[in-house]
Design a protein around this motif. Structure first.
Motif, PDB file in Angstrom:
ATOM      1  N   THR A   1       6.651  42.085   1.847  1.00 43.42           N
ATOM      2  CA  THR A   1       7.728  42.878   1.254  1.00 43.42           C
ATOM      3  C   THR A   1       8.729  42.029   0.472  1.00 43.42           C
ATOM      4  O   THR A   1       9.789  42.517   0.093  1.00 43.42           O
ATOM      5  N   GLY A   2       8.404  40.767   0.240  1.00 44.74           N
ATOM      6  CA  GLY A   2       9.231  39.907  -0.603  1.00 44.74           C
ATOM      7  C   GLY A   2      10.215  39.015   0.124  1.00 44.74           C
ATOM      8  O   GLY A   2      10.713  38.051  -0.452  1.00 44.74           O
ATOM      9  N   GLY A   3      10.529  39.302   1.377  1.00 44.07           N
ATOM     10  CA  GLY A   3      11.511  38.494   2.095  1.00 44.07           C
ATOM     11  C   GLY A   3      11.067  37.058   2.284  1.00 44.07           C
ATOM     12  O   GLY A   3      11.804  36.114   1.982  1.00 44.07           O
TER      13      GLY A   3
ATOM     14  N   VAL B   1      10.678  31.840   9.305  1.00 43.60           N
ATOM     15  CA  VAL B   1      10.125  33.147   9.639  1.00 43.60           C
ATOM     16  C   VAL B   1      11.095  34.225   9.192  1.00 43.60           C
ATOM     17  O   VAL B   1      12.295  34.139   9.463  1.00 43.60           O
ATOM     18  N   CYS B   2      10.570  35.221   8.536  1.00 44.60           N
ATOM     19  CA  CYS B   2      11.329  36.402   8.148  1.00 44.60           C
ATOM     20  C   CYS B   2      10.916  37.521   9.100  1.00 44.60           C
ATOM     21  O   CYS B   2       9.726  37.833   9.215  1.00 44.60           O
ATOM     22  N   ALA B   3      11.887  38.093   9.806  1.00 43.38           N
ATOM     23  CA  ALA B   3      11.574  39.097  10.821  1.00 43.38           C
ATOM     24  C   ALA B   3      12.606  40.215  10.780  1.00 43.38           C
ATOM     25  O   ALA B   3      13.744  40.008  10.357  1.00 43.38           O
ATOM     26  N   GLY B   4      12.190  41.361  11.258  1.00 45.01           N
ATOM     27  CA  GLY B   4      13.118  42.485  11.327  1.00 45.01           C
ATOM     28  C   GLY B   4      14.170  42.285  12.392  1.00 45.01           C
ATOM     29  O   GLY B   4      15.370  42.350  12.122  1.00 45.01           O
ATOM     30  N   THR B   5      13.724  42.018  13.629  1.00 48.75           N
ATOM     31  CA  THR B   5      14.683  41.957  14.727  1.00 48.75           C
ATOM     32  C   THR B   5      14.514  40.769  15.668  1.00 48.75           C
ATOM     33  O   THR B   5      15.358  40.569  16.531  1.00 48.75           O
TER      34      THR B   5
ATOM     35  N   THR C   1      16.066  40.555   8.910  1.00 51.43           N
ATOM     36  CA  THR C   1      16.362  41.608   7.923  1.00 51.43           C
ATOM     37  C   THR C   1      16.929  42.860   8.584  1.00 51.43           C
ATOM     38  O   THR C   1      17.391  43.751   7.890  1.00 51.43           O
ATOM     39  N   HIS C   2      16.858  42.936   9.894  1.00 53.14           N
ATOM     40  CA  HIS C   2      17.326  44.070  10.689  1.00 53.14           C
ATOM     41  C   HIS C   2      16.562  45.355  10.373  1.00 53.14           C
ATOM     42  O   HIS C   2      17.066  46.446  10.612  1.00 53.14           O
TER      43      HIS C   2
ATOM     44  N   ALA D   1      12.173  51.111   6.748  1.00 53.54           N
ATOM     45  CA  ALA D   1      12.875  49.842   6.486  1.00 53.54           C
ATOM     46  C   ALA D   1      11.923  48.661   6.553  1.00 53.54           C
ATOM     47  O   ALA D   1      12.035  47.719   5.761  1.00 53.54           O
ATOM     48  N   ILE D   2      10.975  48.707   7.476  1.00 49.34           N
ATOM     49  CA  ILE D   2      10.029  47.601   7.622  1.00 49.34           C
ATOM     50  C   ILE D   2       9.167  47.467   6.370  1.00 49.34           C
ATOM     51  O   ILE D   2       8.896  46.359   5.904  1.00 49.34           O
TER      52      ILE D   2
END
Length: 164
Positions: free
Chosen positions: A13-15, A93-97, A126-127, A133-134
């Motif tokens: 998703t680009g993050g 690492v890029c993570a949601g939570t 990214t929360h 949102a994910i």
């Protein structure tokens, strides 16, 4: 003598792409540093063997490293085993939570290769915690991008000075 820093990344998703590019930008601040920014789908054992240090950047998906990044490690693990010992690495690492399970997985792989961590891993949150949102495109904030630039620069400087 020019040193080579390999940044292997994957992003859905680009993050993670943004944090890998920021790390590369920071690393390029160092003179006599060849920075190779390579998608995990394209990176292979020869890339690992040709580099003096590494940044591994990936998203955490379902509490694990992304499948494409796992495939990179699977493809490269045995061909590089015993041939890259002692080289420094850092993890982004890029993570949601959370992100900690992805960090643990990469640390276990790096331990098997006998790489040495050059800095604490960086988790960019990214929360995102809903399906919408994910799956949405990510925009990483300036503070996190600057931290990734600094990490890239610090690893490159350490490589250039021969201290990592």
């Amino acid at each position: 003598m020019t040193k080579r820093l390999l940044i292997v990344w994957h992003s859905m998703t680009g993050g993670t792409r943004q944090i890998a590019e920021a790390a590369a930008e920071g690393a390029r601040r160092e003179e006599d540093m060849a920075v190779v920014l390579k998608p995990a789908l394209e990176a292979g054992p020869d890339d690992l063997l040709a580099a003096d240090g590494y940044i591994f950047a990936c998203p955490e998906n379902l509490a694990a490293i992304a499948g494409v990044m796992k495939a990179f490690f699977d493809r490269c693990y045995y061909p590089a085993l015993g041939r890259i010992e002692g080289r420094p690495y850092v993890t982004l690492v890029c993570a949601g939570t959370d992100g900690t399970n992805a960090i643990r997985q990469i640390e276990r792989i790096a331990t098997g290769w006998r790489l040495k961590p050059a800095a604490d891993p960086r988790i960019v949150l990214t929360h995102a915690d809903t399906p919408e949102a994910i799956l949405a495109p990510k925009v990483i904030g300036p503070d996190d991008l600057e931290a990734c630039r600094n990490m890239g620069h610090a690893l490159a400087a350490g490589l250039a000075m021969g201290i990592v």
